[in-house]
Write a protein that holds these residues in place. Structure first.
Motif, PDB file in Angstrom:
ATOM      1  N   ARG A  58       0.827  -1.210   0.000  1.00  0.00           N
ATOM      2  CA  ARG A  58       0.000   0.000   0.000  1.00  0.00           C
ATOM      3  C   ARG A  58       0.860   1.258   0.000  1.00  0.00           C
ATOM      4  O   ARG A  58       0.579   2.215  -0.720  1.00  0.00           O
ATOM      5  CB  ARG A  58      -0.946  -0.020   1.199  1.00  0.00           C
ATOM      6  CG  ARG A  58      -1.980  -1.138   1.133  1.00  0.00           C
ATOM      7  CD  ARG A  58      -2.773  -1.246   2.420  1.00  0.00           C
ATOM      8  NE  ARG A  58      -3.541  -0.037   2.684  1.00  0.00           N
ATOM      9  CZ  ARG A  58      -4.225   0.161   3.810  1.00  0.00           C
ATOM     10  NH1 ARG A  58      -4.209  -0.751   4.782  1.00  0.00           N
ATOM     11  NH2 ARG A  58      -4.909   1.280   3.976  1.00  0.00           N
ATOM     12  N   LEU A  95       1.327   4.183  -3.015  1.00  0.00           N
ATOM     13  CA  LEU A  95       1.231   5.639  -2.825  1.00  0.00           C
ATOM     14  C   LEU A  95       2.440   6.341  -3.445  1.00  0.00           C
ATOM     15  O   LEU A  95       2.312   7.402  -4.059  1.00  0.00           O
ATOM     16  CB  LEU A  95       1.136   5.971  -1.331  1.00  0.00           C
ATOM     17  CG  LEU A  95      -0.129   5.519  -0.605  1.00  0.00           C
ATOM     18  CD1 LEU A  95      -0.008   5.803   0.890  1.00  0.00           C
ATOM     19  CD2 LEU A  95      -1.355   6.227  -1.173  1.00  0.00           C
ATOM     20  N   ASP A 150       2.061  10.308  -4.826  1.00  0.00           N
ATOM     21  CA  ASP A 150       1.690  11.012  -3.595  1.00  0.00           C
ATOM     22  C   ASP A 150       2.931  11.465  -2.831  1.00  0.00           C
ATOM     23  O   ASP A 150       2.918  12.513  -2.173  1.00  0.00           O
ATOM     24  CB  ASP A 150       0.843  10.111  -2.700  1.00  0.00           C
ATOM     25  CG  ASP A 150      -0.539   9.845  -3.275  1.00  0.00           C
ATOM     26  OD1 ASP A 150      -0.703   9.990  -4.500  1.00  0.00           O
ATOM     27  OD2 ASP A 150      -1.455   9.492  -2.513  1.00  0.00           O
ATOM     28  N   TYR A 151       3.991  10.671  -2.905  1.00  0.00           N
ATOM     29  CA  TYR A 151       5.251  10.998  -2.226  1.00  0.00           C
ATOM     30  C   TYR A 151       6.386  10.854  -3.233  1.00  0.00           C
ATOM     31  O   TYR A 151       6.906   9.763  -3.472  1.00  0.00           O
ATOM     32  CB  TYR A 151       5.465  10.068  -1.021  1.00  0.00           C
ATOM     33  CG  TYR A 151       4.318  10.110  -0.042  1.00  0.00           C
ATOM     34  CD1 TYR A 151       4.091  11.236   0.750  1.00  0.00           C
ATOM     35  CD2 TYR A 151       3.437   9.043   0.066  1.00  0.00           C
ATOM     36  CE1 TYR A 151       3.022  11.291   1.627  1.00  0.00           C
ATOM     37  CE2 TYR A 151       2.368   9.079   0.945  1.00  0.00           C
ATOM     38  CZ  TYR A 151       2.174  10.211   1.723  1.00  0.00           C
ATOM     39  OH  TYR A 151       1.107  10.260   2.593  1.00  0.00           O
ATOM     40  N   PRO A 161       4.738  10.825   5.910  1.00  0.00           N
ATOM     41  CA  PRO A 161       4.175  11.364   7.149  1.00  0.00           C
ATOM     42  C   PRO A 161       4.786  10.663   8.358  1.00  0.00           C
ATOM     43  O   PRO A 161       5.289   9.536   8.246  1.00  0.00           O
ATOM     44  CB  PRO A 161       2.683  11.038   7.016  1.00  0.00           C
ATOM     45  CG  PRO A 161       2.439  10.886   5.550  1.00  0.00           C
ATOM     46  CD  PRO A 161       3.699  10.301   5.008  1.00  0.00           C
ATOM     47  N   ASP A 186       0.992   9.209  12.188  1.00  0.00           N
ATOM     48  CA  ASP A 186       0.001   9.704  11.224  1.00  0.00           C
ATOM     49  C   ASP A 186      -0.209   8.716  10.074  1.00  0.00           C
ATOM     50  O   ASP A 186      -1.342   8.495   9.641  1.00  0.00           O
ATOM     51  CB  ASP A 186       0.454  11.059  10.660  1.00  0.00           C
ATOM     52  CG  ASP A 186       0.507  12.140  11.731  1.00  0.00           C
ATOM     53  OD1 ASP A 186      -0.092  11.950  12.804  1.00  0.00           O
ATOM     54  OD2 ASP A 186       1.164  13.174  11.487  1.00  0.00           O
ATOM     55  N   LEU A 187       0.872   8.123   9.588  1.00  0.00           N
ATOM     56  CA  LEU A 187       0.748   7.192   8.473  1.00  0.00           C
ATOM     57  C   LEU A 187       0.011   5.919   8.909  1.00  0.00           C
ATOM     58  O   LEU A 187      -0.806   5.379   8.152  1.00  0.00           O
ATOM     59  CB  LEU A 187       2.132   6.842   7.926  1.00  0.00           C
ATOM     60  CG  LEU A 187       2.169   6.002   6.641  1.00  0.00           C
ATOM     61  CD1 LEU A 187       1.365   6.664   5.520  1.00  0.00           C
ATOM     62  CD2 LEU A 187       3.612   5.762   6.197  1.00  0.00           C
ATOM     63  N   HIS A 218      -2.269   5.771  11.193  1.00  0.00           N
ATOM     64  CA  HIS A 218      -3.686   6.152  11.294  1.00  0.00           C
ATOM     65  C   HIS A 218      -4.307   6.245   9.902  1.00  0.00           C
ATOM     66  O   HIS A 218      -5.439   5.790   9.676  1.00  0.00           O
ATOM     67  CB  HIS A 218      -3.817   7.479  12.021  1.00  0.00           C
ATOM     68  CG  HIS A 218      -5.232   7.961  12.140  1.00  0.00           C
ATOM     69  ND1 HIS A 218      -6.139   7.407  13.020  1.00  0.00           N
ATOM     70  CD2 HIS A 218      -5.912   8.940  11.465  1.00  0.00           C
ATOM     71  CE1 HIS A 218      -7.306   8.015  12.894  1.00  0.00           C
ATOM     72  NE2 HIS A 218      -7.196   8.945  11.971  1.00  0.00           N
ATOM     73  N   GLN A 219      -3.574   6.821   8.956  1.00  0.00           N
ATOM     74  CA  GLN A 219      -4.074   6.960   7.585  1.00  0.00           C
ATOM     75  C   GLN A 219      -4.367   5.601   6.954  1.00  0.00           C
ATOM     76  O   GLN A 219      -5.374   5.422   6.261  1.00  0.00           O
ATOM     77  CB  GLN A 219      -3.032   7.700   6.740  1.00  0.00           C
ATOM     78  CG  GLN A 219      -3.385   7.806   5.259  1.00  0.00           C
ATOM     79  CD  GLN A 219      -2.258   8.451   4.451  1.00  0.00           C
ATOM     80  OE1 GLN A 219      -1.455   9.224   4.975  1.00  0.00           O
ATOM     81  NE2 GLN A 219      -2.178   8.126   3.173  1.00  0.00           N
ATOM     82  N   LEU A 220      -3.495   4.626   7.221  1.00  0.00           N
ATOM     83  CA  LEU A 220      -3.654   3.298   6.620  1.00  0.00           C
ATOM     84  C   LEU A 220      -4.530   2.373   7.462  1.00  0.00           C
ATOM     85  O   LEU A 220      -4.897   1.283   7.000  1.00  0.00           O
ATOM     86  CB  LEU A 220      -2.277   2.652   6.424  1.00  0.00           C
ATOM     87  CG  LEU A 220      -1.318   3.380   5.476  1.00  0.00           C
ATOM     88  CD1 LEU A 220       0.046   2.701   5.477  1.00  0.00           C
ATOM     89  CD2 LEU A 220      -1.888   3.429   4.056  1.00  0.00           C
TER      90      LEU A 220
END
Length: 236
Positions: free
Chosen positions: A26, A30, A35-36, A43, A47-48, A50-52
Motif C-alpha cells: 500500500r 502511494l 503522492d510521495y 508522514p 500519522d501514516l 492512522h491513515q492506513l
C-alpha cells in the motif's frame, strides 16, 4: 512455496502474503502514484499508521521491508524518505521472513511452556549448560561481539531439558527467524550492548527459576524476557 493452479481462488493467494508485506504494498502504491515523490518525507509514523488503519509495529515492519528493497530510507531522528526509482528492488519483498512481532508472540507462547516443562526435568548437567551459555554471552558483550549464537544456545539448552525433541526443533526454528532479512535489519538498528545487558539479566533470572524447579516462576520469567525483548527491538 504456494503452488498456483488454474482452479485456485485468487483471493486465497492474497491471504498468503504477510501483513507487513500487504502494508508495504500500500505504501509502495502511494509512492508509485506520485503522492510521495523522490526525496520527499513520508508522514510521521503515527500519522501514516492512522491513515492506513494499521498498527505502528506492523507499519514499522513494512517500512523496514521497503528500506531493504530500496524504496525508502529511514533516517533515525529525521524520518522516512522516498528513494530514487533507480535504487528500488521491489522483488525482494517476497523473501524477507516472518513478522518479527508475530514471531515474538509465538516464541512467548512456545518457550513459556518449554520453560515450565524444563523446570520439572532439571538436571545438574542441564543447568551447567545453561550457565555456560550465559557466561559466553557475558564474554561476547564485554568483547563487543555478536551475542546471537550464544543467545540461541541458551534457549536451546532449556528446550533440551524439557525432554521433548519436537520442542527443541521448534524453539530452534523460531529463534532462527531472527536471522531473516527483515528481523536482522531491525535488530541491527535497535540492538546494542545496553539492550543485550538487559537480556543477560533476564536470562540469569530464568536460570534462577529453573534452579528452584518452579514451573510457574520459570514460565513467567521466560515470558517476561521475550516480552521485554520484543519491546526492545520490535515494538519500541
Amino acid at each position: 512455496m504456494t503452488e498456483i493452479t488454474e482452479n485456485m481462488d485468487p483471493s486465497r493467494l492474497v491471504e498468503t502474503r504477510r501483513l507487513y508485506q500487504q502494508i508495504a504494498d500500500r505504501v509502495r502504491a502511494l509512492i508509485q502514484r506520485g503522492d510521495y515523490p523522490t526525496g520527499s518525507r513520508l508522514p510521521p509514523e503515527r500519522d501514516l499508521a492512522h491513515q492506513l488503519g494499521v498498527s505502528r509495529p506492523s507499519l514499522r515492519e513494512a517500512l523496514i521491508a521497503l528500506e531493504i528493497e530500496g524504496s525508502v530510507e529511514i533516517r533515525m531522528g529525521s524520518g522516512v524518505y522516498v528513494c530514487s526509482r533507480a535504487l528500488r528492488r521491489p522483488g525482494l519483498a517476497v523473501a524477507m521472513g516472518e513478522s518479527p512481532a508475530e514471531l515474538m508472540q509465538a516464541r512467548s507462547a512456545v518457550e513459556g511452556a518449554v520453560a515450565s516443562l524444563a523446570s520439572a526435568n532439571v538436571t545438574r548437567e542441564g543447568l551447567a549448560r545453561v550457565q555456560e551459555a550465559i557466561d559466553a554471552m557475558r564474554e561476547d558483550i564485554a568483547q563487543g561481539r555478536d551475542v546471537l549464537d550464544h543467545d540461541r544456545q541458551f534457549h536451546i539448552c532449556i528446550a533440551e531439558m524439557s525432554g521433548n525433541s519436537v520442542l527443541v526443533s521448534l524453539v530452534g526454528t523460531l529463534f532462527d527467524e531472527r536471522r531473516s532479512p527483515l528481523a536482522s535489519h531491525m535488530r541491527n538498528r535497535l540492538e546494542a550492548q545496553p539492550t543485550w545487558g538487559a537480556a543477560l539479566a533476564e536470562h540469569e533470572q530464568i536460570l534462577r527459576c529453573l534452579s528452584l524447579r518452579d514451573p510457574l516462576a520459570a514460565e513467567s520469567a521466560m515470558r517476561a524476557h521475550i516480552r521485554a525483548a520484543a519491546d526492545r527491538w520490535v515494538i519500541s
